[in-house]
Design a protein around this motif. Structure first.
Motif, PDB file in Angstrom:
ATOM      1  N   THR A  12       0.852  -1.179   0.000  1.00 66.35           N
ATOM      2  CA  THR A  12       0.000   0.000   0.000  1.00 66.35           C
ATOM      3  C   THR A  12       0.893   1.236   0.000  1.00 66.35           C
ATOM      4  O   THR A  12       1.844   1.317   0.784  1.00 66.35           O
ATOM      5  N   ASP A  14       0.795   5.591  -0.244  1.00 66.97           N
ATOM      6  CA  ASP A  14       0.076   6.867  -0.296  1.00 66.97           C
ATOM      7  C   ASP A  14       0.901   7.813  -1.158  1.00 66.97           C
ATOM      8  O   ASP A  14       1.955   8.298  -0.732  1.00 66.97           O
ATOM      9  N   ASN A  16       0.312  10.840  -2.117  1.00 62.70           N
ATOM     10  CA  ASN A  16       0.399  12.223  -1.629  1.00 62.70           C
ATOM     11  C   ASN A  16       1.645  12.432  -0.778  1.00 62.70           C
ATOM     12  O   ASN A  16       2.257  13.494  -0.821  1.00 62.70           O
ATOM     13  N   GLU A  17       2.007  11.430   0.010  1.00 62.13           N
ATOM     14  CA  GLU A  17       3.200  11.542   0.859  1.00 62.13           C
ATOM     15  C   GLU A  17       4.471  11.653   0.025  1.00 62.13           C
ATOM     16  O   GLU A  17       5.458  12.227   0.473  1.00 62.13           O
ATOM     17  N   ASP A  22      -1.607  17.209  -3.069  1.00 60.83           N
ATOM     18  CA  ASP A  22      -2.813  16.387  -3.038  1.00 60.83           C
ATOM     19  C   ASP A  22      -3.225  16.049  -4.464  1.00 60.83           C
ATOM     20  O   ASP A  22      -3.712  16.902  -5.192  1.00 60.83           O
ATOM     21  N   SER A  24      -5.202  13.323  -4.912  1.00 61.00           N
ATOM     22  CA  SER A  24      -6.258  12.340  -4.681  1.00 61.00           C
ATOM     23  C   SER A  24      -7.454  12.509  -5.618  1.00 61.00           C
ATOM     24  O   SER A  24      -8.162  11.543  -5.885  1.00 61.00           O
ATOM     25  N   VAL A  30      -3.330   8.965 -10.660  1.00 65.13           N
ATOM     26  CA  VAL A  30      -3.057   7.975  -9.617  1.00 65.13           C
ATOM     27  C   VAL A  30      -2.928   6.580 -10.238  1.00 65.13           C
ATOM     28  O   VAL A  30      -2.002   5.826  -9.933  1.00 65.13           O
ATOM     29  N   GLU A  97      -7.774   1.462  -5.006  1.00 65.74           N
ATOM     30  CA  GLU A  97      -7.385   2.870  -5.066  1.00 65.74           C
ATOM     31  C   GLU A  97      -8.393   3.634  -4.219  1.00 65.74           C
ATOM     32  O   GLU A  97      -9.599   3.428  -4.348  1.00 65.74           O
ATOM     33  N   ASP A  98      -7.876   4.457  -3.331  1.00 68.20           N
ATOM     34  CA  ASP A  98      -8.734   5.281  -2.488  1.00 68.20           C
ATOM     35  C   ASP A  98      -8.088   6.654  -2.413  1.00 68.20           C
ATOM     36  O   ASP A  98      -7.153   6.863  -1.639  1.00 68.20           O
ATOM     37  N   SER A 100      -5.517   9.049  -3.106  1.00 68.43           N
ATOM     38  CA  SER A 100      -4.124   8.917  -3.555  1.00 68.43           C
ATOM     39  C   SER A 100      -3.469   7.649  -3.019  1.00 68.43           C
ATOM     40  O   SER A 100      -2.299   7.402  -3.278  1.00 68.43           O
ATOM     41  N   THR A 101      -4.206   6.845  -2.273  1.00 73.03           N
ATOM     42  CA  THR A 101      -3.646   5.619  -1.707  1.00 73.03           C
ATOM     43  C   THR A 101      -3.970   4.454  -2.626  1.00 73.03           C
ATOM     44  O   THR A 101      -5.130   4.210  -2.956  1.00 73.03           O
ATOM     45  N   GLU A 103      -3.138   0.238  -3.681  1.00 75.31           N
ATOM     46  CA  GLU A 103      -2.648  -1.058  -3.235  1.00 75.31           C
ATOM     47  C   GLU A 103      -2.318  -1.860  -4.487  1.00 75.31           C
ATOM     48  O   GLU A 103      -3.164  -2.058  -5.352  1.00 75.31           O
TER      49      GLU A 103
END
Length: 191
Positions: A12, A14, A16-17, A22, A24, A30, A97-98, A100-101, A103
């Motif tokens: 997983t 993220d 954005n990090e 952002d 997202s 993404v 996908e959620d 910007s996260t 998997e």
């Protein structure tokens, strides 16, 4: 974080990090980055390297290299690339996908057990013992140096687009407030 299970191997991330913005709301971007991560892992393995570009342990075992499948695939005992049939590597997919996260992983149980075995050196297997070949996943460094830079222009454009959308949204809200003001005080707005 890489999550290793016998029925699912995944990571997983993220985004954005990693991009300090952002993204997202930009599902296309993404997904493009997610696919680029999968492609990068595949290319890295093709060159005999695993996580962080570390050379995959070689050689394959004598028993494995003497198998009919191994011989039929025309593989070399010392050229470790994690691809006997190609099924395991081909099963790596963008699982979820959620915002910007994302998997990335393998959910096919037949392929996941192979990936788990290679990642862990067949930990827990009653008869097979082998070297760990951590081929799956990407490190923060790989993401920041090999993948994210390829998308920097799109990341910057995504931020501009979001700012434009936010500005347009604020303008619409302001117009609604002005119209509401006109309605409250009975002012004719010309429409």
């Amino acid at each position: 974080m890489i999550d290793l299970k016998k029925n699912k191997v995944s990571q997983t991330i993220d985004l954005n990090e990693l991009v300090d913005k952002d993204i997202s709301g930009d599902t296309v971007l993404v997904r493009e980055i997610g696919q680029a991560i999968i492609d990068y892992m595949d290319e890295r393995v093709d060159s005999g390297k695993g996580l962080n570009g570390v050379k995959l342990k070689s050689p394959y075992s004598k028993a494995y290299s003497d198998s009919l499948d191994f011989k039929a695939a025309g593989k070399s005992r010392t050229d470790v690339n994690m691809k006997l049939s190609g099924d395991m590597m081909a099963s790596i997919d963008l699982l979820s996908e959620d915002g910007s996260t994302i998997e990335i992983g393998i959910e096919d149980s037949e392929q996941a057990i192979k990936a788990y075995g290679n990642q862990t050196g067949f930990e827990g297997h009653p008869t097979i013992k082998g070297p760990k070949r951590p081929f799956f996943g990407v490190s923060i460094d790989e993401l920041k140096t090999k993948i994210i830079p390829k998308f920097q222009d799109k990341i910057n454009a995504s931020e501009v687009t979001k700012a434009s959308e936010l500005f347009a949204e604020k303008q619409t809200e302001a117009i609604k407030e002005i119209k509401r003001f006109f309605d409250i005080f009975g002012v004719d707005d010309g429409n």
